[in-house]
Design an enzyme around this catalytic site. Structure first.
Site, short mmCIF file in Angstrom:
data_model
loop_
_atom_site.label_atom_id
_atom_site.label_comp_id
_atom_site.label_asym_id
_atom_site.label_seq_id
_atom_site.Cartn_x
_atom_site.Cartn_y
_atom_site.Cartn_z
N GLY A 6 0.84 -1.20 0.00
CA GLY A 6 0.00 0.00 0.00
C GLY A 6 0.87 1.25 0.00
O GLY A 6 1.92 1.26 0.64
N ARG A 74 4.62 -16.64 -5.20
CA ARG A 74 3.25 -17.15 -5.27
C ARG A 74 2.45 -16.23 -6.17
O ARG A 74 1.60 -15.48 -5.72
CB ARG A 74 2.61 -17.16 -3.86
CG ARG A 74 2.76 -18.47 -3.15
CD ARG A 74 1.99 -18.47 -1.84
NE ARG A 74 0.84 -19.37 -1.88
CZ ARG A 74 -0.41 -19.02 -1.72
NH1 ARG A 74 -0.71 -17.75 -1.51
NH2 ARG A 74 -1.39 -19.90 -1.76
N GLY A 111 6.53 -2.56 3.07
CA GLY A 111 6.23 -3.05 4.42
C GLY A 111 6.65 -4.50 4.59
O GLY A 111 7.46 -5.01 3.81
N ASP A 112 6.06 -5.16 5.58
CA ASP A 112 6.50 -6.54 5.89
C ASP A 112 6.29 -7.48 4.70
O ASP A 112 7.14 -8.35 4.43
CB ASP A 112 5.79 -7.06 7.14
CG ASP A 112 4.27 -7.06 6.98
OD1 ASP A 112 3.73 -6.12 6.39
OD2 ASP A 112 3.63 -8.03 7.45
N THR A 134 5.23 2.19 5.71
CA THR A 134 3.81 1.87 5.86
C THR A 134 3.20 2.82 6.89
O THR A 134 3.85 3.18 7.87
CB THR A 134 3.54 0.43 6.34
OG1 THR A 134 2.17 0.31 6.76
CG2 THR A 134 4.40 -0.01 7.50
N ASP A 136 1.08 1.83 8.86
CA ASP A 136 0.74 0.98 10.01
C ASP A 136 1.83 0.95 11.09
O ASP A 136 1.56 0.54 12.23
CB ASP A 136 0.46 -0.46 9.55
CG ASP A 136 -0.64 -0.54 8.52
OD1 ASP A 136 -1.46 0.39 8.45
OD2 ASP A 136 -0.67 -1.53 7.78
N ASP A 138 4.19 -1.12 11.42
CA ASP A 138 4.25 -2.48 11.98
C ASP A 138 5.38 -3.34 11.40
O ASP A 138 5.29 -4.57 11.42
CB ASP A 138 2.90 -3.20 11.77
CG ASP A 138 2.56 -3.37 10.29
OD1 ASP A 138 3.25 -2.78 9.43
OD2 ASP A 138 1.61 -4.10 9.99
N MET A 178 -7.09 2.99 10.37
CA MET A 178 -6.41 1.82 9.76
C MET A 178 -5.32 1.28 10.68
O MET A 178 -5.18 1.70 11.83
CB MET A 178 -5.83 2.22 8.41
CG MET A 178 -6.86 2.24 7.30
SD MET A 178 -6.07 2.58 5.72
CE MET A 178 -7.34 2.01 4.60
N GLY A 179 -4.53 0.37 10.15
CA GLY A 179 -3.41 -0.18 10.93
C GLY A 179 -3.28 -1.69 10.84
O GLY A 179 -2.40 -2.28 11.43
N ARG A 180 -4.24 -2.33 10.13
CA ARG A 180 -4.26 -3.80 10.03
C ARG A 180 -4.22 -4.44 11.42
O ARG A 180 -5.01 -4.06 12.26
CB ARG A 180 -3.07 -4.28 9.18
CG ARG A 180 -3.46 -4.60 7.78
CD ARG A 180 -2.42 -5.37 7.04
NE ARG A 180 -1.06 -5.02 7.35
CZ ARG A 180 -0.02 -5.76 7.04
NH1 ARG A 180 -0.20 -6.90 6.42
NH2 ARG A 180 1.19 -5.37 7.34
N GLU A 231 -8.97 -0.62 13.07
CA GLU A 231 -9.76 -1.54 12.24
C GLU A 231 -9.55 -3.01 12.64
O GLU A 231 -10.40 -3.86 12.38
CB GLU A 231 -9.41 -1.37 10.76
CG GLU A 231 -7.95 -1.71 10.42
CD GLU A 231 -7.58 -1.48 8.96
OE1 GLU A 231 -8.43 -1.07 8.16
OE2 GLU A 231 -6.40 -1.73 8.63
N ARG A 284 -3.62 7.44 4.25
CA ARG A 284 -2.35 7.19 3.56
C ARG A 284 -2.22 8.03 2.29
O ARG A 284 -1.31 7.82 1.49
CB ARG A 284 -2.19 5.71 3.27
CG ARG A 284 -3.24 5.09 2.42
CD ARG A 284 -2.98 3.57 2.35
NE ARG A 284 -3.16 3.10 1.01
CZ ARG A 284 -3.45 1.85 0.70
NH1 ARG A 284 -3.57 0.95 1.66
NH2 ARG A 284 -3.58 1.49 -0.54
O1 F6P Z 1 -1.03 -1.47 5.17
C1 F6P Z 1 -1.60 -0.23 4.90
C2 F6P Z 1 -3.09 -0.34 4.84
O2 F6P Z 1 -3.63 0.93 4.51
C3 F6P Z 1 -3.73 -0.90 6.10
O3 F6P Z 1 -3.81 0.03 7.14
C4 F6P Z 1 -5.04 -1.39 5.56
O4 F6P Z 1 -5.59 -2.41 6.36
C5 F6P Z 1 -4.66 -1.92 4.21
O5 F6P Z 1 -3.49 -1.25 3.83
C6 F6P Z 1 -5.69 -1.74 3.13
O6 F6P Z 1 -5.24 -2.44 2.02
P1 F6P Z 1 -5.77 -2.20 0.53
O7 F6P Z 1 -4.93 -1.08 -0.06
O8 F6P Z 1 -5.47 -3.49 -0.15
O9 F6P Z 1 -7.21 -1.85 0.60
#
Ligand code: F6P
Length: 357
Positions: A6, A74, A111-112, A134, A136, A138, A178-180, A231, A284
């Site tokens: 992201g 993958r 990110g990770d 990121t 997040d 994290d 957000m933040g996963r 979230e 973001r």
């Molecule tokens: O990792 C960044 C993030 O914005 C998270 O906070 C959120 O859960 C996720 O990406 C959303 O992902 P997508 O861009 O696939 O909707």
């Protein structure tokens, strides 16, 4: 270099720092890979000049484009007759692109998940230098990722604004951030805005505790409450709320919806009016704050210095208030969550913030 996962504020600042340092300080040539690992798999690469990175320091997003669907190990190629997704290891296609453009090394900004993708290149002998990015915050191994501070500013601003309407209507206002699986944005924005309740994934909540707390505030004539809800937050006896599930993606689960559930449950149990605001992608998007610009520039510069010094497979980190680097493979694919005994949580509890536990 590629930017994966992201997007977040500050990526362009990193791209600029890497490109300018490479060209001006070391006379190197820099290539940008489009749309993260997807561009590496499909051979979309172009040389970056100082002109390409001029005036991008303050811009949100990434001039290279990004993608959070591609993992070369993958790679999704379609659906089988049984309806199951089919994956293929296309690391050889990445290596072919690297060979075609004669790339000596890769700088991987992500990110990770992106760091985990870089691992397959490292296994194949490609030198990869990671830059953690990121909102997040994290990524294992670093105390700070760029993008996070801007997201916290945005979320704090929203929470600050919600105060006045919450107060006027004597409502509970739930703001889902957000933040996963990590509660860093919720914790920091919640604390910065003086939110009454902060709900994060690392501290599962009990609805009764939250209801007691907001009812108490009503009776004390502070007839409103603000809830910063990550979230990924979940009840002690519940699961994370999933907005969408896509098994073809490296990260199949997209979280979302807990804010609405918490608001409805509070109203159901207490009768207090509650509303939800889901902040979503504004967190973001847009220009990076000043400190993210500084951190991103610092990270980009350090990534280049590492490469030039001959270091291999390192990730730049911010640790104990300074720049450092760690073994990329040791941190790839690992998430850094909020430790429930973090001193920030203790500080929040000391000022009577409720975590619902
Ligand atoms: O990792 C960044 C993030 O914005 C998270 O906070 C959120 O859960 C996720 O990406 C959303 O992902 P997508 O861009 O696939 O909707």
């Amino acid at each position: 270099m590629l930017t994966g996962g992201g997007d977040c504020p500050g990526i362009n600042a990193v791209i600029r720092a890497i490109t300018k340092t490479a060209i001006y300080k070391y006379g190197l040539r820099v290539y940008g890979i489009e749309d993260g690992f997807l561009g590496l798999v499909t051979g979309r690469v172009a040389e970056l000049t100082s002109l390409h990175v001029s005036s991008i320091l303050t811009r949100g997003g990434t001039i290279l484009g990004t993608d959070n669907r591609t993992n070369p190990k993958r790679y999704y190629t379609g659906t089988g007759s049984d309806g199951e997704p089919i994956f293929q290891d296309v690391t050889d296609r990445c290596l072919a692109t690297i060979e075609t453009f004669k790339l000596d090394a890769m700088i991987v900004v992500g990110g990770d998940g992106t760091m985990a993708c870089a691992e397959s290149l490292i296994e194949a002998g490609v030198n990869c230098i990671g830059v953690p990015k990121t909102i997040d915050n994290d990524v294992e191994g670093t105390d700070l990722t760029f993008g996070f501070l801007t997201a916290v500013e945005t979320a704090t601003d929203a929470l600050d604004r919600l105060h006045s309407t919450a107060m006027s209507h004597h409502r509970v206002m739930v703001c889902e951030v957000m933040g996963r699986n990590a509660g860093w944005i919720g914790l920091h924005a919640g604390l910065a805005s003086g939110s009454d309740v902060i709900l994060i994934p690392e501290i599962p909540f009990e609805l009764d505790r939250i209801c007691e707390f907001v009812e108490g505030r009503m009776h004390r004539r502070r007839g409103f409450s603000i809830i910063a809800c990550a979230e990924g937050a979940r009840a002690v006896d519940g699961k994370q709320v999933v907005a969408a599930h896509d098994p073809t993606r490296p990260e199949p689960v997209r979280l979302g919806g807990i804010g609405q559930q918490v608001a409805a449950a509070i109203t159901g149990q207490t009768g207090i009016e509650a509303r939800t605001t889901v902040l979503g992608y504004v967190q973001r998007a847009g220009p990076p704050c000043a400190l993210d610009r500084v951190l991103a520039t610092h990270f980009g510069y350090r990534a280049l210095e590492l490469l030039v010094s001959g270091a291999r497979d390192r990730m730049v980190v911010w640790h104990h208030g300074g720049l450092d680097d760690v073994d990329l493979r040791a941190v790839a694919g690992r998430q850094r969550l909020v430790p429930p005994d973090d001193s920030l949580i203790a500080a929040a509890r000391a000022v009577k913030t409720c975590f619902g536990d």
